[in-house]
Write a protein that holds these residues in place. Structure first.
Motif, PDB file in Angstrom:
ATOM      1  N   VAL A 122       0.829  -1.207   0.000  1.00 54.44           N
ATOM      2  CA  VAL A 122       0.000   0.000   0.000  1.00 54.44           C
ATOM      3  C   VAL A 122       0.865   1.259   0.000  1.00 54.44           C
ATOM      4  CG1 VAL A 122      -1.653   1.329   1.349  1.00 54.44           C
ATOM      5  CG2 VAL A 122      -1.993  -1.115   1.032  1.00 54.44           C
ATOM      6  N   ALA A 126       1.453   3.792  -3.115  1.00 52.72           N
ATOM      7  CA  ALA A 126       1.002   5.168  -2.883  1.00 52.72           C
ATOM      8  C   ALA A 126       2.101   6.178  -3.198  1.00 52.72           C
ATOM      9  CB  ALA A 126       0.534   5.333  -1.444  1.00 52.72           C
ATOM     10  N   THR A 144      -4.406   3.260  -4.529  1.00 52.94           N
ATOM     11  CA  THR A 144      -3.574   3.713  -3.404  1.00 52.94           C
ATOM     12  C   THR A 144      -3.246   5.197  -3.483  1.00 52.94           C
ATOM     13  OG1 THR A 144      -1.625   2.955  -4.611  1.00 52.94           O
ATOM     14  CG2 THR A 144      -2.539   1.465  -2.964  1.00 52.94           C
TER      15      THR A 144
END
Length: 186
Positions: A122, A126, A144
């Motif tokens: 994640v 991101a 994300t």
């Protein structure tokens, strides 16, 4: 907490949940709903606490206090409009993350490894567009990207990535599609 909750039925890599006289589909739905409700409740309490503490310390006039949105052309918006977008994107991301954690726990079956893999995936996805410049034009397609819901709501993430497609409405669409795909995949 989700990693531990979703891996409770796995002991030494074995699924003891099959010993219970419950339907697998019903167990799946119950686990997902409980995980989502718990996560959304925690998120809501934290968000509301932050908002109340910030209001107490800054002495703002409340939800109608004007706030400059960065991606607008000098248009003033009330705090409540940003707060709604922030909350909606945050809730959808939490639901997306809960289902993703369930899928990871099904394959990995160890709570600490689920947590580490989820954090790496994640956070890695991101912040990947930040480090790989060519990905910023496609970053609006990654679920994300909408992890930082406050930056999405106020438009600063769209400016940072020079991608005006990163909006609350596109975030709601991408996260909803991602949730549907993950639920179908389960």
């Amino acid at each position: 907490l989700l990693a531990q909750f979703y891996t409770l039925e796995y002991v030494k890599g074995l699924d003891i949940g099959i010993l219970y006289p419950f339907n697998k589909r019903k167990t799946f739905i119950t686990k997902i709903i409980l995980g989502i409700v718990f996560s959304v409740a925690m998120y809501s309490v934290i968000l509301l606490s932050i908002f109340l503490i910030a209001t107490l310390f800054t002495g703002n006039a409340g939800l109608q206090q004007p706030l400059m949105m960065q991606n607008a052309k000098g248009v003033w918006y009330a705090v409540i409009s940003m707060f709604k977008g922030w909350f909606i994107i945050g809730i959808l991301f939490i639901v997306n993350l809960s289902i993703f954690m369930y899928i990871l726990s099904y394959f990995i079956r160890e709570d600490m490894f689920v947590l580490i893999v989820a954090l790496l995936m994640v956070l890695g996805l991101a912040y990947l567009p930040t480090f790989v410049g060519g990905l910023t034009q496609y970053s609006h397609l990654l679920p994300t990207t909408y992890m930082n819901s406050a930056s999405v709501a106020d438009g600063s993430l769209a400016q940072q990535f020079s991608n005006l497609n990163i909006t609350v409405s596109s975030g709601m669409q991408i996260l909803s599609v991602s949730i549907i795909i993950q639920v179908i995949g389960c």
